[in-house]
Design a protein around this motif. Structure first.
Motif, PDB file in Angstrom:
ATOM      1  N   GLN A  92       0.819  -1.228   0.028  1.00 50.27           N
ATOM      2  CA  GLN A  92      -0.048   0.067  -0.210  1.00 50.27           C
ATOM      3  C   GLN A  92       0.718   1.218  -0.042  1.00 50.27           C
ATOM      4  OE1 GLN A  92      -2.731  -2.303  -0.478  1.00 50.27           O
ATOM      5  NE2 GLN A  92      -3.497  -0.249  -0.217  1.00 50.27           N
ATOM      6  N   ARG A 116      -5.612   7.800   2.901  1.00 48.95           N
ATOM      7  CA  ARG A 116      -5.735   6.941   4.108  1.00 48.95           C
ATOM      8  C   ARG A 116      -6.604   5.858   3.985  1.00 48.95           C
ATOM      9  NH1 ARG A 116      -4.138  11.928   6.640  1.00 48.95           N
ATOM     10  NH2 ARG A 116      -1.952  11.838   7.271  1.00 48.95           N
ATOM     11  N   VAL A 117      -7.767   6.153   3.146  1.00 45.90           N
ATOM     12  CA  VAL A 117      -9.017   5.471   3.047  1.00 45.90           C
ATOM     13  C   VAL A 117      -8.865   4.882   1.470  1.00 45.90           C
ATOM     14  CG1 VAL A 117     -11.319   5.034   3.035  1.00 45.90           C
ATOM     15  CG2 VAL A 117     -10.415   6.533   4.533  1.00 45.90           C
ATOM     16  N   ARG A 120      -4.820   3.825   1.176  1.00 43.96           N
ATOM     17  CA  ARG A 120      -4.255   3.172   2.600  1.00 43.96           C
ATOM     18  C   ARG A 120      -2.812   3.148   2.421  1.00 43.96           C
ATOM     19  NH1 ARG A 120      -7.449  -2.428   3.292  1.00 43.96           N
ATOM     20  NH2 ARG A 120      -6.524  -2.346   5.255  1.00 43.96           N
ATOM     21  N   ARG A 358      -8.478   8.175  16.171  1.00 39.06           N
ATOM     22  CA  ARG A 358      -8.808   7.148  14.858  1.00 39.06           C
ATOM     23  C   ARG A 358     -10.007   6.407  15.070  1.00 39.06           C
ATOM     24  NH1 ARG A 358      -3.731   5.005  12.860  1.00 39.06           N
ATOM     25  NH2 ARG A 358      -4.724   3.054  12.456  1.00 39.06           N
ATOM     26  N   ALA A 362     -12.618   7.288  11.864  1.00 39.88           N
ATOM     27  CA  ALA A 362     -12.932   6.016  11.202  1.00 39.88           C
ATOM     28  C   ALA A 362     -14.369   5.836  11.362  1.00 39.88           C
ATOM     29  CB  ALA A 362     -12.162   4.982  11.834  1.00 39.88           C
ATOM     30  N   VAL A 367     -15.102   3.395   8.348  1.00 39.55           N
ATOM     31  CA  VAL A 367     -13.925   2.115   8.032  1.00 39.55           C
ATOM     32  C   VAL A 367     -13.634   1.725   9.386  1.00 39.55           C
ATOM     33  CG1 VAL A 367     -13.140   3.396   5.977  1.00 39.55           C
ATOM     34  CG2 VAL A 367     -12.305   3.884   8.149  1.00 39.55           C
ATOM     35  N   ASP A 368     -12.877   0.578   9.318  1.00 32.95           N
ATOM     36  CA  ASP A 368     -12.482   0.023  10.556  1.00 32.95           C
ATOM     37  C   ASP A 368     -11.127   0.799  11.009  1.00 32.95           C
ATOM     38  OD1 ASP A 368     -11.226  -1.348  12.775  1.00 32.95           O
ATOM     39  OD2 ASP A 368     -11.803  -3.079  11.720  1.00 32.95           O
ATOM     40  N   ALA A 370      -8.428   0.000  12.281  1.00 31.86           N
ATOM     41  CA  ALA A 370      -7.454  -0.814  12.283  1.00 31.86           C
ATOM     42  C   ALA A 370      -6.751  -0.605  10.969  1.00 31.86           C
ATOM     43  CB  ALA A 370      -7.657  -2.052  12.688  1.00 31.86           C
ATOM     44  N   ASP A 371      -7.857  -0.338  10.001  1.00 30.05           N
ATOM     45  CA  ASP A 371      -7.413   0.013   8.478  1.00 30.05           C
ATOM     46  C   ASP A 371      -6.707   0.924   8.263  1.00 30.05           C
ATOM     47  OD1 ASP A 371      -8.270  -2.722   7.975  1.00 30.05           O
ATOM     48  OD2 ASP A 371     -10.524  -1.924   7.624  1.00 30.05           O
ATOM     49  N   CYS A 488     -12.837   1.430  -3.712  1.00 28.87           N
ATOM     50  CA  CYS A 488     -13.185   1.841  -2.459  1.00 28.87           C
ATOM     51  C   CYS A 488     -14.572   2.139  -2.086  1.00 28.87           C
ATOM     52  CB  CYS A 488     -12.431   2.943  -2.156  1.00 28.87           C
ATOM     53  SG  CYS A 488     -12.469   3.999  -0.513  1.00 28.87           S
TER      54      CYS A 488
END
Length: 696
Positions: A92, A116-117, A120, A358, A362, A367-368, A370-371, A488
């Motif tokens: 990534q 970031r999404v 990633r 975060r 998130a 989104v999670d 953690a992702d 995405c």
């Protein structure tokens, strides 16, 4: 179109303007709005909308190495396919994103989310790292909050004294000069006799380049040793007043004179002027303001910290009519550093390493947590990693012209050339766009809606007045188009008002809280962040009751002077300093295309002192060679007593052979990761080449 209220596209002063119809396609006429004025750049801003080489269609580099016109779908498909392939092979972080301090809040927010999404990747930073990072780092560690001016600019109007350290606002934002004191209350620290230092009644402290920190330590020494400090304020509002005494005890004015070249008597005079203006001594108020001249050093964070410590000693921060502030440069240099363009940041000026931050962001993005990637590399470190083993193989550049504005350009050029894919979104074919594999033509100020945040933390509406030409679209279309093609699932709106509504949610509860701001409110109210609710009036002045630190007190950080990283030596016995001109802005990609501005300052030059010119046999206008450890260039000499005999000044707005950042040092401040643009050792010699060969 009848008339549209908006703001100037250039500096962070964001002067209010009205756009009126003009008798040319896509053109407007600019008029100042309200009581403010405009500088030469502001008056001519509309010319950039219709420059002959305006980008109007996507460009893709073909097999022959030429940039040729393409459709949006083709260009977006091409980029998405390459990104997908590179990330499949290299991970990534094989893709990087580089943003800009001129992007609207909506674009800056969407850029950080896109990185970031959709991609990633942790590899995201922006050109504000070259501008505001040292001041931001210093104010965050002292006050717990970074807002350039934690008070309205108009507060300066009533002050008895203002100390400007490394700022030439008479040229960079001329309308702001009206807020400065006269009659001996203006103190200017600058190695040049700049237009600001030459203002009537100004006291010029013409320090040796790279010694501002020593000078400010000496000013603080005088305040403390002569009993001029606000001891009640220090006891009530500062965590460690003793550190002020310990860190400045060794910097008596005579020692500082040997380091800085500023006479000890002048140092004492300046300290006493500031102290007399402080409320503790019955003064109407005093301000200490820093600019890039103090901040663009490998010790820039410490220099700003010393300025903050001086302000604390005098009891200025948080007091009405006084304070410390940083003069933000780029048009959205404040908002651009609040909502996710920085390598370590999430919207609302949150830390990307904070689990609670975060989780909040998130949830807004769907989104999670953690992702979400972790902190990435700072700008210079990111650039230096491009195309290296384990480094990014592709990069998006939005609102930045790296091939003029980054330090040590030979290295930058090499790293950009090592990429498998360079994507640039711009309004004109800048030096960086011409190197790209794909170029997206994007909207500029009078063609788009959005918000900007001024140097004083006031959020402002930018309003579209004309339709963009050709196939020009917003950067938001680039983010949305690539994100959807990469599969995405998160939403990427191309409607700036929808993006702002999402930004409000993401910033809620953060230091830079925009959740109570709406576009409708901005049309009718002056709103300074934080604005935590729709019925909140905003916060024009910070720190009245407490600072943004956990204990509510300002934190004193003891600092000490150290030399320039690339200091003088036998082979390079002079200092090179760089700076801005009244007629141009940043990399000059816009202003060099405006005839009136280009004719006023058509080419780069080197200011040298008459004594040096005589020693080298260089007449005014004749070529002089500048050589540093990183490169050399030949420029026409401009012989003037405005510079010190040990100093050469070169403006940084020019590209090609006139790009002075070929010579500047990319060594970094250990805290802010700011490169040391503002001082390095240089050798001068008479050159044989004609000065007329230097391109503008």
């Amino acid at each position: 179109m009848t008339s549209v209220p908006t703001h100037c596209p250039y500096c962070a002063l964001q002067c209010a303007t009205t756009l009126l119809p003009a008798d040319r396609p896509g053109g407007v006429e600019v008029q100042p709005r309200g009581e403010g004025g405009l500088c030469r750049k502001g008056w001519t801003a509309a010319e950039v909308l219709t420059v002959p080489d305006r980008l109007t269609t996507p460009l893709v580099r073909n097999a022959a190495g030429e940039l040729v016109a393409a459709s949006w779908d083709f260009a977006l498909d091409f980029v998405a396919d390459r990104i997908r392939s590179l990330q499949a092979s290299h991970g990534q972080d094989a893709v990087a994103v580089f943003g800009g301090g001129g992007l609207t809040n909506e674009k800056a927010y969407a850029l950080g989310k896109f990185a970031r999404v959709a991609l990633r990747t942790s590899n995201v930073d922006y050109n504000g790292r070259f501008c505001m990072s040292s001041a931001a780092a210093a104010t965050n560690r002292a006050f717990g909050i970074d807002r350039g001016l934690p008070f309205p600019l108009a507060d300066l109007d009533g002050a008895d004294a203002v100390l400007l350290v490394g700022s030439n606002i008479a040229e960079t934002m001329p309308p702001a000069v009206s807020h400065l004191p006269a009659d001996g209350g203006l103190l200017v620290v600058d190695p040049r006799r700049s237009a600001t230092a030459a203002l009537p009644g100004a006291l010029h402290l013409q320090a040796t380049p790279g010694t501002d920190l020593a000078l400010v330590l000496a000013l603080t020494h005088v305040v403390l040793q002569e009993g001029l400090a606000d001891t009640s304020y220090l006891a009530a509002r500062v965590d460690d007043a003793d550190a002020l005494y310990r860190s400045t005890a060794g910097w008596w004015p005579e020692r500082a004179e040997r380091v800085t070249g500023v006479p000890a008597a002048t140092i004492r005079q300046a300290a006493r002027v500031l102290a007399a203006a402080a409320p503790v001594h019955g003064g109407a108020g005093a301000f200490i303001l820093t600019g890039r001249g103090a901040e663009q050093h490998s010790k820039g964070t410490d220099t700003v910290t010393a300025c903050i410590n001086l302000a604390l000693a005098l009891g200025l921060p948080g007091r009405l009519g006084s304070g410390y502030g940083c003069i933000t440069g780029q048009g959205n240099g404040q908002g651009g550093r609040e909502h996710g363009q920085k390598a370590d940041q999430l919207p609302g000026y949150r830390s990307i390493a904070d689990p609670a931050a975060r989780a909040h962001v998130a949830a807004v993005w769907g989104v999670d947590p953690a992702d979400l990637p972790g902190p990435g590399k700072s700008a210079v470190e990111l650039i230096n990693s491009l195309g290296t083993p384990g480094g990014p193989r592709a990069m998006f550049v939005h609102g930045s012209n790296l091939l003029v504005s980054a330090p040590n350009l030979a290295s930058v050029r090499e790293r950009l050339a090592a990429l498998d894919l360079l994507v640039v979104a711009d309004v004109v074919p800048s030096e960086t766009a011409l190197l790209a594999d794909v170029v997206f033509p994007v909207t500029q100020w009078a063609e788009e809606d959005g918000t900007m945040t001024s140097l004083e933390g006031r959020v402002l509406r930018r309003k579209a007045a004309v339709a963009p030409p050709g196939e020009v679209r917003s950067d938001l279309h680039v983010f949305a188009g690539i994100a959807s093609r990469l599969g995405c699932m998160a939403a990427f709106s191309t409607d700036p008002e929808e993006v702002f509504e999402e930004l409000r949610l993401a910033s809620a509860g953060g230091k830079a809280d925009y959740s109570g701001i709406t576009w409708e409110r901005l049309d009718n109210e002056e709103l300074f962040w934080p604005v935590p609710a729709v019925d909140h009036p905003g916060t024009p002045r910070l720190f009245a009751d407490r600072f943004g630190t956990p204990d509510g007190r300002a934190h004193v950080v003891a600092v000490d002077h150290r030399p320039v990283a690339d200091d003088l030596n036998a082979a390079a016995p002079m200092y090179l300093v760089t700076g801005r001109l009244l007629q141009h802005y940043q990399s000059g990609a816009q202003t060099r295309r405006v005839r009136e501005l280009a004719e006023a300052e058509p080419e780069v030059y080197a200011e040298i002192h008459p004594r040096v010119a005589a020693q080298l046999g260089i007449a005014d206008g004749r070529p002089v060679q500048l050589r540093t450890a990183r490169g050399s260039m030949v420029l026409p000499a401009r012989v003037t007593t405005d510079v010190r005999p040990d100093t050469v000044f070169v403006p940084f707005h020019y590209g090609g052979a006139g790009a002075v950042n070929e010579l500047t040092n990319d060594v970094l401040d250990p805290v802010s990761r700011m490169p040391e643009f503002k001082a390095c050792a240089v050798a001068l010699s008479a050159a044989a080449l004609p000065a007329t060969g230097v391109p503008a």
